[in-house]
Design a protein around this motif. Structure first.
Motif, PDB file in Angstrom:
ATOM      1  N   PHE A 266       0.721  -1.246  -0.557  1.00  0.00           N
ATOM      2  CA  PHE A 266       0.119  -0.222   0.033  1.00  0.00           C
ATOM      3  C   PHE A 266       0.736   1.060   0.251  1.00  0.00           C
ATOM      4  O   PHE A 266       1.896   1.426   0.435  1.00  0.00           O
ATOM      5  CB  PHE A 266      -1.038   0.297   1.578  1.00  0.00           C
ATOM      6  N   GLU A 267       0.539   2.135  -0.223  1.00  0.00           N
ATOM      7  CA  GLU A 267       1.014   3.508  -0.202  1.00  0.00           C
ATOM      8  C   GLU A 267       1.340   3.798   0.782  1.00  0.00           C
ATOM      9  O   GLU A 267       3.055   4.482   1.775  1.00  0.00           O
ATOM     10  CB  GLU A 267       0.341   4.655  -1.077  1.00  0.00           C
ATOM     11  N   ILE A 268       0.785   3.268   2.215  1.00  0.00           N
ATOM     12  CA  ILE A 268       1.105   3.587   3.731  1.00  0.00           C
ATOM     13  C   ILE A 268       1.381   2.580   4.422  1.00  0.00           C
ATOM     14  O   ILE A 268       0.029   1.846   4.110  1.00  0.00           O
ATOM     15  CB  ILE A 268       0.726   4.872   4.071  1.00  0.00           C
ATOM     16  N   GLU A 269       2.441   2.052   5.416  1.00  0.00           N
ATOM     17  CA  GLU A 269       2.368   0.675   6.084  1.00  0.00           C
ATOM     18  C   GLU A 269       2.564   1.004   7.547  1.00  0.00           C
ATOM     19  O   GLU A 269       3.315   1.178   7.845  1.00  0.00           O
ATOM     20  CB  GLU A 269       3.729  -0.506   5.461  1.00  0.00           C
ATOM     21  N   ILE A 270       1.067   1.326   7.978  1.00  0.00           N
ATOM     22  CA  ILE A 270       0.398   1.332   9.277  1.00  0.00           C
ATOM     23  C   ILE A 270       0.196   0.261  10.558  1.00  0.00           C
ATOM     24  O   ILE A 270      -0.169   0.528  11.165  1.00  0.00           O
ATOM     25  CB  ILE A 270      -0.288   2.328   9.926  1.00  0.00           C
ATOM     26  N   GLU A 271      -0.535  -0.766   9.476  1.00  0.00           N
ATOM     27  CA  GLU A 271      -0.276  -1.848  10.864  1.00  0.00           C
ATOM     28  C   GLU A 271      -0.888  -3.546   9.228  1.00  0.00           C
ATOM     29  O   GLU A 271      -0.929  -3.002   8.578  1.00  0.00           O
ATOM     30  CB  GLU A 271      -2.235  -1.659  10.546  1.00  0.00           C
ATOM     31  N   ILE A 356      -5.934   8.656   1.046  1.00  0.00           N
ATOM     32  CA  ILE A 356      -5.881  10.623   1.169  1.00  0.00           C
ATOM     33  C   ILE A 356      -3.953  10.533   1.393  1.00  0.00           C
ATOM     34  O   ILE A 356      -3.362  10.839  -0.045  1.00  0.00           O
ATOM     35  CB  ILE A 356      -6.001  10.868   2.349  1.00  0.00           C
ATOM     36  N   PHE A 357      -3.271   9.374   2.043  1.00  0.00           N
ATOM     37  CA  PHE A 357      -2.075   9.883   1.976  1.00  0.00           C
ATOM     38  C   PHE A 357      -1.112   8.733   0.722  1.00  0.00           C
ATOM     39  O   PHE A 357      -1.685   7.381   0.292  1.00  0.00           O
ATOM     40  CB  PHE A 357      -1.412   9.453   3.388  1.00  0.00           C
ATOM     41  N   LYS A 358       0.190   9.789   0.624  1.00  0.00           N
ATOM     42  CA  LYS A 358       0.401   8.869  -0.412  1.00  0.00           C
ATOM     43  C   LYS A 358       1.906   8.353  -0.123  1.00  0.00           C
ATOM     44  O   LYS A 358       2.695   9.641   0.708  1.00  0.00           O
ATOM     45  CB  LYS A 358       0.787   9.852  -1.780  1.00  0.00           C
ATOM     46  N   GLU A 359       2.578   7.625  -0.887  1.00  0.00           N
ATOM     47  CA  GLU A 359       3.790   7.703   0.049  1.00  0.00           C
ATOM     48  C   GLU A 359       5.101   8.498  -0.527  1.00  0.00           C
ATOM     49  O   GLU A 359       5.673   8.806  -0.085  1.00  0.00           O
ATOM     50  CB  GLU A 359       5.066   6.121  -1.178  1.00  0.00           C
ATOM     51  N   ALA A 360       4.981   9.074  -1.555  1.00  0.00           N
ATOM     52  CA  ALA A 360       5.309  10.335  -1.840  1.00  0.00           C
ATOM     53  C   ALA A 360       5.728  11.623  -0.641  1.00  0.00           C
ATOM     54  O   ALA A 360       6.426  12.445  -0.611  1.00  0.00           O
ATOM     55  CB  ALA A 360       5.440  10.827  -3.618  1.00  0.00           C
ATOM     56  N   ASP A 361       4.279  11.719  -0.209  1.00  0.00           N
ATOM     57  CA  ASP A 361       4.205  12.190   0.676  1.00  0.00           C
ATOM     58  C   ASP A 361       4.351  12.176   2.052  1.00  0.00           C
ATOM     59  O   ASP A 361       3.585  12.882   2.773  1.00  0.00           O
ATOM     60  CB  ASP A 361       2.570  12.745   0.956  1.00  0.00           C
ATOM     61  N   ALA A 362       5.852  10.708   2.475  1.00  0.00           N
ATOM     62  CA  ALA A 362       5.715  10.239   3.849  1.00  0.00           C
ATOM     63  C   ALA A 362       6.116  11.370   4.024  1.00  0.00           C
ATOM     64  O   ALA A 362       6.358  11.791   5.652  1.00  0.00           O
ATOM     65  CB  ALA A 362       5.858   8.903   3.580  1.00  0.00           C
ATOM     66  N   THR A 363       7.536  12.199   4.361  1.00  0.00           N
ATOM     67  CA  THR A 363       8.136  13.377   4.725  1.00  0.00           C
ATOM     68  C   THR A 363       7.840  14.013   5.410  1.00  0.00           C
ATOM     69  O   THR A 363       7.679  14.534   6.427  1.00  0.00           O
ATOM     70  CB  THR A 363       9.381  13.378   3.827  1.00  0.00           C
ATOM     71  N   ASN A 365       4.076  14.396   5.742  1.00  0.00           N
ATOM     72  CA  ASN A 365       2.981  13.792   7.002  1.00  0.00           C
ATOM     73  C   ASN A 365       3.782  12.729   7.716  1.00  0.00           C
ATOM     74  O   ASN A 365       2.753  11.812   8.403  1.00  0.00           O
ATOM     75  CB  ASN A 365       1.944  13.250   6.025  1.00  0.00           C
ATOM     76  N   LYS A 366       4.220  13.272   8.365  1.00  0.00           N
ATOM     77  CA  LYS A 366       5.263  12.666   9.080  1.00  0.00           C
ATOM     78  C   LYS A 366       4.694  12.158  10.207  1.00  0.00           C
ATOM     79  O   LYS A 366       4.077  11.065  11.001  1.00  0.00           O
ATOM     80  CB  LYS A 366       6.772  12.411   9.485  1.00  0.00           C
ATOM     81  N   GLU A 367       4.374  13.343  10.979  1.00  0.00           N
ATOM     82  CA  GLU A 367       4.106  13.214  12.154  1.00  0.00           C
ATOM     83  C   GLU A 367       2.024  12.865  12.076  1.00  0.00           C
ATOM     84  O   GLU A 367       2.036  12.065  12.765  1.00  0.00           O
ATOM     85  CB  GLU A 367       3.214  14.885  12.695  1.00  0.00           C
ATOM     86  N   LYS A 368       1.359  12.875  11.145  1.00  0.00           N
ATOM     87  CA  LYS A 368       0.227  11.834  11.101  1.00  0.00           C
ATOM     88  C   LYS A 368       0.228  10.486  10.872  1.00  0.00           C
ATOM     89  O   LYS A 368      -0.317  10.204  11.390  1.00  0.00           O
ATOM     90  CB  LYS A 368      -0.858  12.702   9.871  1.00  0.00           C
ATOM     91  N   LEU A 369       1.226  10.404   9.831  1.00  0.00           N
ATOM     92  CA  LEU A 369       1.463   8.874   9.848  1.00  0.00           C
ATOM     93  C   LEU A 369       1.829   8.244  11.484  1.00  0.00           C
ATOM     94  O   LEU A 369       1.386   6.968  11.336  1.00  0.00           O
ATOM     95  CB  LEU A 369       3.191   8.759   8.878  1.00  0.00           C
ATOM     96  N   GLU A 370       2.716   8.973  11.730  1.00  0.00           N
ATOM     97  CA  GLU A 370       3.204   8.599  13.281  1.00  0.00           C
ATOM     98  C   GLU A 370       2.110   8.264  14.598  1.00  0.00           C
ATOM     99  O   GLU A 370       1.624   7.557  15.043  1.00  0.00           O
ATOM    100  CB  GLU A 370       4.047   9.280  13.585  1.00  0.00           C
TER     101      GLU A 370
END
Length: 624
Positions: A266-271, A356-363, A365-370
């Motif tokens: 996925f674009e983000i890996e949180i779970e 909403i979140f993309k892998e390219a915007d990980a930096t 949106n770092k706080e939101k991803l954490e």
């Protein structure tokens, strides 16, 4: 009408009484002897038929010894019974030990373990049911034979026929002036006819024995050695007798398909995300296979569930499965469903971060991803053993098979996008888009539904549909699958979740290595038990399959359809449903569980234990 009906009944009764003992009637019935010694049989009483077997035993045939006696009697050495050992395709038999069974259950179980009793008929080939005249043999026998052409089969040639008529007119110019059928016309026909060949030695005195000998020699000259075999075989649809030799029964398999799950990203890996595969037939509106669960999570994501998930057995680590399809058609879909750990909120709210979140915007949106990872960690610690629906997608199987068959051998890669381009399908060959192809381009027929000869293909599923909270039933799924085969506005309203799932689809080999049956038994040719296995997925045929049951199978699949608490007053917490087999009223009487399957339906949690036993009890409870 009532009057005539009554009169007719009285007439039949009167005639029956008058002629029930009539000598004339008995004579017509071929009753010989004194009438007074026979019992009168009423015309309205049913007579029991003669028992043919008892009659033959009590009245044996008086056959005199002679050259034709063998044609009348049944040959004593015709039938031979041979016992053949039963093959077992697994390393360990699925049949339980006989010492733990009741006698009647043990007798039933032996039908799966005893040797085959094969009845061999020695003179079977001499019967009318056996026809050795196959089409190939007929063609082989007919080689070198002159072609016989009869006058009735010949179509008259227009030119030759006209030449013969002109020649006949030149030889007899006055024949047209002669009435047909007159004496003069017969004279003209007789003069114009050609004489027959003379029969030699017609008037010679020859003994009858010599004539028979000459005729016998003439019949044998240029005679085919298998004269009667040249006669064409009877129509197969109307046989006089059909005595086909059956094959030894074996386990039924349809057309087998090997599916390998390679990666899920996925674009983000949180779970952790869990996936499953299953086959559905849209036309029959049936699920035609059991679920195949596979885990493609990283070791970091798996670590979030260690307090709730026991150490995984090797049988649960399968990432490839073999599906069997007895009735392949253009309406079969491979449905992929994704689940995640249960968390607070609606399904749509839980899936919002992935859209909403993309892998390219990980930096950025770092706080939101954490923060999302921290929340996911809390849910995994508290509700790690519960699941909830997350997303789904489907692959039109026959479209992929036909596409893979048309690709070059070195470029069998297909990319499937189910969310873009208004819900249509797109395919890529050598990383270049070749254009939009509608699913209706596949042709119907048995050739288009062949799953045994297409080239292996690597599929990349790029988008998933977000699971709707109010559309969780199979009926809703069938509607979506039907819309995927045609341009529809229904799929356009579904928001896609960007992901990347890679799978391989290929015809299954005849004897795959490291394979497990639906009972999780190792199939032969399993050299190393530590290798990741391949699962055989049990088929639920769309229609009945008329084959004998030769394999012992003791599996029960429970798929909850719905749990309705709409009439309950007040708000309800998440409810867990636990299904168990019990042999007593106490909770300690629950029978041991072999496999545990989890099915969840928002806003309710459904936990299903697949077990074996005597009675089924459903219990409701609220999770912590």
């Amino acid at each position: 009408f009532f009057f005539f009906r009554t009169v007719a009944a009285e007439v039949r009764k009167q005639i029956s009484g008058q002629y029930s003992g009539s000598p004339q009637l008995l004579k017509n019935l071929n009753i010989v002897g004194n009438i007074s010694h026979h019992t009168t049989v009423p015309l309205t009483e049913a007579v029991e038929p003669v028992d043919l077997e008892d009659y033959l035993i009590t009245h044996p045939l008086a056959v005199d010894s002679g050259p034709l006696r063998d044609l009348i009697e049944f040959p004593p050495d015709d039938i031979e019974v041979v016992y053949s050992p039963r093959d077992c395709r697994t390393l360990v038999s699925a049949v339980p030990e006989e010492s733990e069974m009741d006698p009647h259950v043990r007798d039933c179980i032996r039908s799966y373990t005893e040797d085959w009793a094969i009845v061999i008929r020695k003179y079977h080939k001499l019967g009318t049911g056996f026809n050795p005249n196959t089409l190939d043999k007929q063609k082989e026998r007919q080689k070198g034979l002159p072609k016989q052409v009869f006058e009735s089969d010949e179509a008259p040639d227009g030119n030759n026929y006209q030449d013969e008529q002109d020649d006949l007119k030149r030889r007899s110019m006055s024949i047209d002036d002669t009435p047909r059928g007159s004496w003069a016309c017969s004279i003209f026909d007789l003069k114009n006819s050609l004489p027959d060949a003379l029969l030699p030695n017609l008037l010679d005195r020859t003994p009858n024995e010599e004539i028979d000998h000459q005729n016998d020699d003439q019949r044998k000259s240029n005679r085919h050695k298998e004269l009667f075999a040249l006669h064409p075989s009877p129509d197969e649809e109307e046989p006089i007798e059909r005595l086909s030799v059956p094959d030894v029964p074996k386990e039924h398999f349809g057309q087998r398909l090997l599916v390998k799950c390679l990666s899920l990203k996925f674009e983000i890996e949180i779970e952790p995300i869990f996936a499953s595969l299953a086959l559905y037939d849209v036309k029959e509106k049936k699920k035609i296979s059991e679920n195949f669960y596979f885990d493609l999570n990283s070791e970091q994501m798996k670590g979030l569930l260690r307090p709730h998930v026991p150490p995984a057995a090797i049988t649960t680590l399968a990432r490839s499965a073999i599906f069997s399809i007895t009735y392949p058609s253009q309406d079969v879909f491979l449905v992929i469903k994704l689940e995640k750990v249960l968390q607070q909120g609606d399904i749509g709210e839980c899936a919002e971060p992935y859209m909403i979140f993309k892998e390219a915007d990980a930096t950025k949106n770092k706080e939101k991803l954490e923060k999302l990872k921290s929340q996911a960690d809390q849910f995994c610690q508290r509700l790690g053993k519960y699941r909830m629906p997350f997303a789904w997608t489907a692959i039109h199987l026959m479209n992929i098979v036909s596409s893979a068959g048309s690709l070059e051998r070195d470029s069998s890669e297909v990319e499937i996008s189910t969310g873009e381009r208004k819900g249509s399908w797109s395919e890529r060959r050598n990383s270049s888009i070749v254009g939009r192809r509608s699913l209706e381009r596949t042709t119907s027929g048995d050739d288009a539904c062949n799953l045994t000869s297409f080239r292996p293909a690597t599929l990349t599923v790029t988008n998933f549909f977000k699971q709707e909270g109010d559309r969780l039933s199979d009926e809703d799924l069938y509607k979506f699958l039907a819309d995927m085969r045609r341009p529809s506005s229904v799929l356009r309203r579904l928001r896609p979740i960007t992901a990347q799932l890679k799978i391989d689809i290929s015809p299954a080999p005849e004897n795959p290595h490291y394979c497990l049956t639906p009972e999780l038994l190792q199939v032969k040719l399993y050299p190393d038990s530590r290798v990741r296995p391949t699962r055989e997925i049990l088929e639920f045929p769309a229609r009945d399959v008329y084959v004998p049951n030769t394999t012992y199978r003791n599996l029960l699949y429970i798929y909850p359809q719905s749990l309705n608490f709409a009439n309950r007053q007040g708000s309800a917490r998440n409810i867990t449903v636990k299904v168990q087999f019990m042999y007593g009223e106490d909770q300690s009487n629950a029978m041991p569980v072999r496999n545990i399957l989890h099915f969840f339906s928002s806003p309710y949690v459904i936990e299903i234990d697949k077990v074996f036993g005597l009675s089924c009890v459903t219990r409701l409870a609220a999770p912590n």
